[in-house]
Every structure is written in C-alpha cells, then in structure tokens.
Design an enzyme around this catalytic site. Structure first.
Site, mmCIF file in Angstrom:
data_model
loop_
_atom_site.group_PDB
_atom_site.id
_atom_site.type_symbol
_atom_site.label_atom_id
_atom_site.label_comp_id
_atom_site.label_asym_id
_atom_site.label_seq_id
_atom_site.Cartn_x
_atom_site.Cartn_y
_atom_site.Cartn_z
ATOM 1 N N ASN A 280 -8.693 2.451 -2.752
ATOM 2 C CA ASN A 280 -8.555 1.568 -1.593
ATOM 3 C C ASN A 280 -8.128 2.426 -0.408
ATOM 4 O O ASN A 280 -6.999 2.895 -0.371
ATOM 5 C CB ASN A 280 -7.491 0.497 -1.905
ATOM 6 C CG ASN A 280 -7.153 -0.359 -0.694
ATOM 7 O OD1 ASN A 280 -7.892 -0.385 0.289
ATOM 8 N ND2 ASN A 280 -6.026 -1.067 -0.769
ATOM 9 N N GLY B 50 2.639 2.776 -2.217
ATOM 10 C CA GLY B 50 2.842 3.714 -1.108
ATOM 11 C C GLY B 50 4.260 4.251 -1.016
ATOM 12 O O GLY B 50 4.649 4.823 0.006
ATOM 13 N N SER C 186 1.303 3.953 -6.448
ATOM 14 C CA SER C 186 1.633 5.387 -6.500
ATOM 15 C C SER C 186 1.007 6.116 -7.689
ATOM 16 O O SER C 186 1.636 6.993 -8.275
ATOM 17 C CB SER C 186 3.158 5.583 -6.466
ATOM 18 O OG SER C 186 3.684 5.050 -5.262
ATOM 19 N N GLU D 146 -0.639 -6.131 1.021
ATOM 20 C CA GLU D 146 -0.554 -5.955 2.488
ATOM 21 C C GLU D 146 -1.177 -7.149 3.204
ATOM 22 O O GLU D 146 -0.709 -7.558 4.271
ATOM 23 C CB GLU D 146 -1.210 -4.622 2.895
ATOM 24 C CG GLU D 146 -0.319 -3.448 2.495
ATOM 25 C CD GLU D 146 -1.048 -2.157 2.162
ATOM 26 O OE1 GLU D 146 -2.215 -1.991 2.530
ATOM 27 O OE2 GLU D 146 -0.409 -1.298 1.499
ATOM 28 N N LYS E 222 -7.728 1.525 2.640
ATOM 29 C CA LYS E 222 -6.966 0.762 3.656
ATOM 30 C C LYS E 222 -7.530 1.090 5.058
ATOM 31 O O LYS E 222 -8.732 1.262 5.183
ATOM 32 C CB LYS E 222 -5.477 1.089 3.550
ATOM 33 C CG LYS E 222 -4.972 1.003 2.119
ATOM 34 C CD LYS E 222 -3.485 1.092 2.017
ATOM 35 C CE LYS E 222 -3.082 1.124 0.559
ATOM 36 N NZ LYS E 222 -1.669 0.920 0.363
HETATM 37 C C1 PEP Z 1 -2.697 0.163 -3.014
HETATM 38 O O1 PEP Z 1 -2.634 0.069 -1.816
HETATM 39 O O2 PEP Z 1 -3.394 -0.649 -3.643
HETATM 40 C C2 PEP Z 1 -1.934 1.221 -3.675
HETATM 41 C C3 PEP Z 1 -1.762 1.135 -4.965
HETATM 42 O O3 PEP Z 1 -1.429 2.208 -2.887
HETATM 43 P P1 PEP Z 1 -0.722 3.578 -3.374
HETATM 44 O O4 PEP Z 1 -1.577 4.156 -4.453
HETATM 45 O O5 PEP Z 1 -0.672 4.455 -2.160
HETATM 46 O O6 PEP Z 1 0.645 3.211 -3.877
#
Ligand code: PEP
Length: 247
Positions: free
Chosen positions: A9, A168, A207, A94, A11
């Site tokens: 993703n 994140g 993460s 989000e 974003k």
């Molecule tokens: C996400 O936004 O779906 C996500 C899991 O982000 P990250 O891997 O950066 O934690």
C-alpha cells in the site's frame, strides 16, 4: 492451501515517474507460488497497470460507495474497471480515523465494490487504547461483522488485520498475537459463512519489513501481509515477496 498474498500500500507516495522505476525492478524479478498486489495512488493506477507485468495485481486504495453522480473528488467502481483495475482496499485505518469512515460507510463501500465485481481487501484493527483495555477481540469482531453486513459470500474478499498501533510506528504486533487475532477472525467468518471461510485469505499489516516477514508469514492463519512503508523500496518489497514464496 491458501497461497501467500503480498500486498503493498503506497498510500500518498510515489509520482507516476517514481512508480515506473519500481515497476521495472518488479518486472525483472521472478516470483513463484505467491500472489503480489500493489496499491498506488489513483492518478498512478492506469500507467502502473500498463507498465507492470500482468501477474502482479493492482488495487485502488479507496472507492466511492456511490455508483456515479455529483460526488466531487470521488472515484467509482466503474472508473476502476474501465482502466483494468479490479481490486480495492477498503476501510484502511487512515480512512477510518482521518477521513471518519464509519463501519456503515465501509460496509456501503464493500457492498458497492462486490456488486460491481471488484475484489476487496477489507482492513480491520484496534487502537492501542482498546488493546490496553483487553477489548481487542470484541472490537475486531464487531468491526468485521459490521463491515460485512449483508455480504452473502466471501468469494472476492480478503481480510487484513492491521492493529492501528503497529501501522507506520515500527512496533510490530508479535507474531503469536497476530496469529491469534487472525484465527479469531477466521473462526468468526466460519460461524457466519461456514467452510467457505477456510479459503478466505487473512493478512497481517503493521510494520512488516524484510527482517520479520518470514516469521509472520509462517503462521498458519496469516495468509499474507499488507505492507506500507517497506513497500516503497523495491529491494525491500521484493525481499518480502520472496519470504512468501513456497510457504
Ligand atoms: C499500512 O498502511 O497498511 C501499513 C501496514 O503500514 P506500515 O507497513 O508502514 O506499518
């Protein structure tokens, strides 16, 4: 046997020219026995679809719950299908937190996407506050059932369990807790949809990086990962894809 599903993703990151370079790296890599998906921004969807090899799936990060009409700034299911984009992420935390998408709105979007024949990755997950109170299972179960209200089949649905406190932040949910929640999600789906839920893919997100991907992906009820930050660098994302091969 559920094949592992590695989903990135992006974003609100990557211009179309940055995406082009990423596409070249991915096209030059060979993957076996694993499914791969990238969700870029709306404006990059069409060019990325043309540039990426066809076995890599492309998804939108959001969709309108409405069919068409006076909804400034929105994108419809029909518009996605017209550019050969057949999948969509719905209910990312989000969207739920910043853009105030309630379970009812998420459910409207899921219904719209499914009725138009799109595949859906439905995101769920509790906040840190809810986990500290020990209410995470109840919360995720309610979110799951409310988001899937009136959905008769899981055929085109993937679930992504993404604890908000792990997104994140660099804090990964440990793989035992992640597996436990994914198992709870599967059991809830089995109660509602019977054996059909055995083949539904349930992803973990929060993460995920090359260093923890194998451990997470080795769990029985974790059928893939939804990756934010680490999907932005092709080398990292390719390493995560490789971790899912043949598992
Ligand atoms: C996400 O936004 O779906 C996500 C899991 O982000 P990250 O891997 O950066 O934690």
């Amino acid at each position: 046997m559920r094949r592992k599903y590695i989903c990135g993703n992006w974003k609100m990151n990557k211009t179309s020219s940055e995406a082009r370079k990423f596409a070249k790296d991915l096209n030059n890599s060979e993957f076996k026995n694993v499914d791969v998906l990238i969700a870029p921004s709306f404006v990059t969807l069409e060019s990325l679809r043309k540039e990426l090899k066809s076995e890599i799936e492309i998804a939108a990060q959001n969709i309108s719950q409405y069919e068409n009409g006076a909804y400034t700034g929105e994108v419809s299911a029909e518009m996605l299908k017209d550019i050969d984009v057949n999948s969509v992420i719905i209910g990312h935390s989000e969207r739920r937190e910043i853009f105030k998408e309630s379970n009812e709105i998420v459910n409207e979007k899921v219904k719209r996407a499914i009725s138009e024949g799109l595949k859906v990755i439905l995101c769920l997950g509790e906040s840190e506050e809810i986990r500290e109170k020990g209410k995470e299972v109840e919360f995720v179960r309610d979110e799951l059932l409310a988001s899937l209200k009136d959905i008769k089949t899981l055929e085109n649905i993937t679930i992504a369990y993404e604890p908000i406190w792990a997104i994140g932040t660099g804090k990964t949910c440990n793989s035992i807790d992640a597996e436990e929640m994914c198992k709870e999600i599967r059991n809830t789906l089995i109660e509602e949809y019977t054996e059909e839920a055995d083949s539904t893919r349930i992803l973990y997100g929060g993460s995920v990086k090359p260093e923890n991907a194998v451990e997470i992906l080795s769990k029985e009820n974790i059928d893939g990962v939804l990756v934010g930050g680490a999907s932005l660098k092709s080398e990292d994302f390719i390493e995560i894809i490789k971790a899912g091969e043949n598992l």
